[in-house]
Design an enzyme around this catalytic site. Structure first.
Site, mmCIF file in Angstrom:
data_model
loop_
_atom_site.group_PDB
_atom_site.id
_atom_site.type_symbol
_atom_site.label_atom_id
_atom_site.label_comp_id
_atom_site.label_asym_id
_atom_site.label_seq_id
_atom_site.Cartn_x
_atom_site.Cartn_y
_atom_site.Cartn_z
ATOM 1 N N SER A 1 -8.895 19.020 -50.255
ATOM 2 C CA SER A 1 -8.267 18.978 -51.574
ATOM 3 C C SER A 1 -7.252 17.851 -51.541
ATOM 4 O O SER A 1 -6.660 17.577 -50.499
ATOM 5 C CB SER A 1 -7.531 20.285 -51.880
ATOM 6 O OG SER A 1 -8.414 21.376 -51.847
ATOM 7 N N CYS A 2 -7.054 17.190 -52.672
ATOM 8 C CA CYS A 2 -6.055 16.133 -52.768
ATOM 9 C C CYS A 2 -5.368 16.267 -54.120
ATOM 10 O O CYS A 2 -6.037 16.276 -55.158
ATOM 11 C CB CYS A 2 -6.697 14.756 -52.628
ATOM 12 S SG CYS A 2 -5.501 13.398 -52.686
ATOM 13 N N VAL A 3 -4.035 16.389 -54.075
ATOM 14 C CA VAL A 3 -3.276 16.552 -55.310
ATOM 15 C C VAL A 3 -2.059 15.642 -55.321
ATOM 16 O O VAL A 3 -1.530 15.293 -54.271
ATOM 17 C CB VAL A 3 -2.839 18.020 -55.528
ATOM 18 C CG1 VAL A 3 -4.043 18.921 -55.742
ATOM 19 C CG2 VAL A 3 -2.006 18.517 -54.370
ATOM 20 N N VAL B 1 -4.412 17.227 -48.802
ATOM 21 C CA VAL B 1 -3.674 15.971 -48.845
ATOM 22 C C VAL B 1 -2.838 15.976 -50.120
ATOM 23 O O VAL B 1 -3.361 16.156 -51.218
ATOM 24 C CB VAL B 1 -4.641 14.761 -48.843
ATOM 25 C CG1 VAL B 1 -3.870 13.455 -48.920
ATOM 26 C CG2 VAL B 1 -5.542 14.788 -47.614
#
Length: 126
Positions: A105-107, A78
């Site tokens: 994963s979220c960045v 995401v």
């Protein structure tokens, strides 16, 4: 072993030299989906919850075209334009991943068309 290109009119068309998704053996790899309404071509960007719903609907339509679903997603990435939106994204995201909690994963990043969110997934195709 051959790869299969997955394409549906129910998700935004690729706007560059890439595919909406690639199926290889029993795995599906989607390209990142920003919140473009595939029927209108318009970016849904008024608020993060609506944008997240649209991005996930685009992902869902690609999954359906490949004969799989959110229940078979094993990894998501995401990308969000502002980490302050994380809680709202999580709330909507949880509506789509009810029975299955994939790795994620979220960045925070700068996104194409100044979109608020982009989501890509890897799923098993049974």
């Amino acid at each position: 072993m051959e790869k299969e290109i997955i394409n549906t009119k129910n998700a935004p068309a690729a706007i560059g030299p890439y595919s909406q998704a690639i199926k290889f053996q029993n795995l599906l790899f989607t390209s990142g989906q920003i919140p473009i309404n595939p029927k209108t071509g318009e970016l849904v960007n008024t608020n993060i919850k609506e944008a997240t719903h649209q991005a996930l609907k685009n992902v869902e339509n690609i999954l359906k075209e490949a004969h799989t679903s959110f229940d078979n997603v094993i990894k998501t990435t995401v990308f969000i334009s502002d980490m302050k939106n994380f809680a709202d994204v999580n709330e909507v995201y949880g509506e789509y991943f009810v029975n299955n909690k994939p790795a994620r994963s979220c960045v925070e990043v700068k996104l194409p068309k100044d979109a608020l969110i982009e989501i890509e997934v890897v799923a098993i195709v049974e």
